[in-house]
Design a protein around this motif. Structure first.
Motif, PDB file in Angstrom:
ATOM      1  N   UNK A  52      79.433  32.145  23.012  1.00  0.00           N
ATOM      2  CA  UNK A  52      79.558  30.771  23.494  1.00  0.00           C
ATOM      3  C   UNK A  52      78.969  29.766  22.516  1.00  0.00           C
ATOM      4  N   UNK A  53      77.880  30.144  21.835  1.00  0.00           N
ATOM      5  CA  UNK A  53      77.224  29.234  20.904  1.00  0.00           C
ATOM      6  C   UNK A  53      77.667  29.406  19.463  1.00  0.00           C
ATOM      7  N   UNK A  54      78.844  29.914  19.242  1.00  0.00           N
ATOM      8  CA  UNK A  54      79.315  30.227  17.892  1.00  0.00           C
ATOM      9  C   UNK A  54      79.384  29.004  16.987  1.00  0.00           C
ATOM     10  N   UNK A  55      79.795  27.848  17.528  1.00  0.00           N
ATOM     11  CA  UNK A  55      80.015  26.653  16.729  1.00  0.00           C
ATOM     12  C   UNK A  55      79.152  25.495  17.201  1.00  0.00           C
ATOM     13  N   UNK A  56      78.814  24.605  16.270  1.00  0.00           N
ATOM     14  CA  UNK A  56      78.302  23.298  16.651  1.00  0.00           C
ATOM     15  C   UNK A  56      79.435  22.517  17.325  1.00  0.00           C
ATOM     16  N   UNK A  57      79.083  21.627  18.241  1.00  0.00           N
ATOM     17  CA  UNK A  57      80.113  20.866  18.952  1.00  0.00           C
ATOM     18  C   UNK A  57      80.974  20.047  17.988  1.00  0.00           C
ATOM     19  N   UNK A  58      80.358  19.473  16.940  1.00  0.00           N
ATOM     20  CA  UNK A  58      81.124  18.694  15.958  1.00  0.00           C
ATOM     21  C   UNK A  58      82.149  19.578  15.250  1.00  0.00           C
ATOM     22  N   UNK A  59      81.739  20.802  14.915  1.00  0.00           N
ATOM     23  CA  UNK A  59      82.648  21.740  14.258  1.00  0.00           C
ATOM     24  C   UNK A  59      83.825  22.056  15.163  1.00  0.00           C
ATOM     25  N   UNK A  60      83.547  22.303  16.426  1.00  0.00           N
ATOM     26  CA  UNK A  60      84.621  22.595  17.385  1.00  0.00           C
ATOM     27  C   UNK A  60      85.610  21.443  17.460  1.00  0.00           C
ATOM     28  N   UNK A  61      85.105  20.218  17.567  1.00  0.00           N
ATOM     29  CA  UNK A  61      85.993  19.063  17.682  1.00  0.00           C
ATOM     30  C   UNK A  61      86.890  18.941  16.457  1.00  0.00           C
ATOM     31  N   UNK A  62      86.316  19.123  15.276  1.00  0.00           N
ATOM     32  CA  UNK A  62      87.105  19.018  14.047  1.00  0.00           C
ATOM     33  C   UNK A  62      88.139  20.133  13.961  1.00  0.00           C
ATOM     34  N   UNK A  63      87.785  21.345  14.401  1.00  0.00           N
ATOM     35  CA  UNK A  63      88.755  22.439  14.419  1.00  0.00           C
ATOM     36  C   UNK A  63      89.909  22.116  15.380  1.00  0.00           C
ATOM     37  N   UNK A  64      89.585  21.573  16.538  1.00  0.00           N
ATOM     38  CA  UNK A  64      90.634  21.204  17.490  1.00  0.00           C
ATOM     39  C   UNK A  64      91.578  20.161  16.892  1.00  0.00           C
ATOM     40  N   UNK A  65      91.027  19.151  16.246  1.00  0.00           N
ATOM     41  CA  UNK A  65      91.887  18.121  15.678  1.00  0.00           C
ATOM     42  C   UNK A  65      92.657  18.623  14.461  1.00  0.00           C
ATOM     43  N   UNK A  66      92.092  19.565  13.713  1.00  0.00           N
ATOM     44  CA  UNK A  66      92.848  20.161  12.608  1.00  0.00           C
ATOM     45  C   UNK A  66      94.060  20.914  13.143  1.00  0.00           C
ATOM     46  N   UNK A  67      93.849  21.708  14.190  1.00  0.00           N
ATOM     47  CA  UNK A  67      94.968  22.417  14.810  1.00  0.00           C
ATOM     48  C   UNK A  67      95.977  21.428  15.386  1.00  0.00           C
TER      49      UNK A  67
END
Length: 210
Positions: free
Chosen positions: A62-77
């Motif tokens: 669950x804690x694999x990513x920082x929240x900022x990293x997750x958001x950027x990955x979502x927007x990249x996809x």
């Protein structure tokens, strides 16, 4: 100035186990029976590259990513998805039915994980631009019931009940802020009843006979 016709781009949002996939399938069947062309897709995902990013987001601790990293990955996809699936389908005259879109990033990483909403909206405006959904169904279900229904055990499902309560509240706030586009759907009812409500809202919004 004539009214702007909403894009035939319909998104389904909500917490885990809310029945989004079932309702997308039923709506796609109804539209196809009415002679419409339909593209069914999902986020994160929809293209080869975006599906690879999806695996990074939904697998692991669950804690694999920082929240900022997750958001950027979502927007990249999302950028890949828009460029290679959503915009071409809309340009070809198809309906696009999408299981999650940018509201999920606002809800999960913003309301759920506490990221700055203004920053997320800046990313949304830059990546999504004018390709905003013409209609969004917010599937609303009590958190505990949704988690019990969920068919997979992925990262977000392991983030705890309090996270999912913030998430549900975030979806409701997003819907309240944009009542023209968003409709809250009581997802605790029978699927046939929900499908009939959705079909009626599609008729009202787009003038299509189902």
């Amino acid at each position: 100035m004539p009214p702007v016709t909403p894009l035939r781009f319909v998104t389904f949002e909500g917490g885990e186990g809310a029945g989004k996939s079932t309702q997308i399938r039923l709506l796609a069947e109804a539209l196809r029976q009415a002679g419409e062309l339909v593209e069914v897709t999902r986020e994160p995902g929809g293209t080869k590259g975006a599906e690879e990013i999806r695996a990074l987001l939904v697998e692991g601790a669950a804690g694999r990513w920082q929240a900022e990293t997750e958001a950027l990955l979502h927007f990249a996809a999302r950028a890949e998805h828009l460029a290679h699936v959503i915009r071409p389908a809309l340009a070809a005259g198809k309906w696009v039915l999408c299981d999650r879109f940018a509201d999920s990033t606002l809800a999960y990483q913003g309301y759920g994980q506490g990221l700055d909403l203004d920053w997320l909206w800046t990313l949304r405006r830059r990546i999504v631009g004018p390709t905003e959904p013409g209609l969004t169904f917010m599937m609303d279900l009590p958190v505990e019931k949704g988690l019990a229904r969920a068919e997979t055990e992925q990262r977000y499902e392991r983030m705890g009940v309090d996270f999912h309560r913030r998430l549900a509240d975030g979806f409701r706030q997003l819907a309240a802020a944009d009542p023209t586009r968003c409709r809250i759907i009581d997802a605790a009812r029978a699927r046939e009843v929900i499908a009939a409500d959705i079909a009626g809202l599609i008729r009202d919004r787009f003038g299509v006979s189902l």
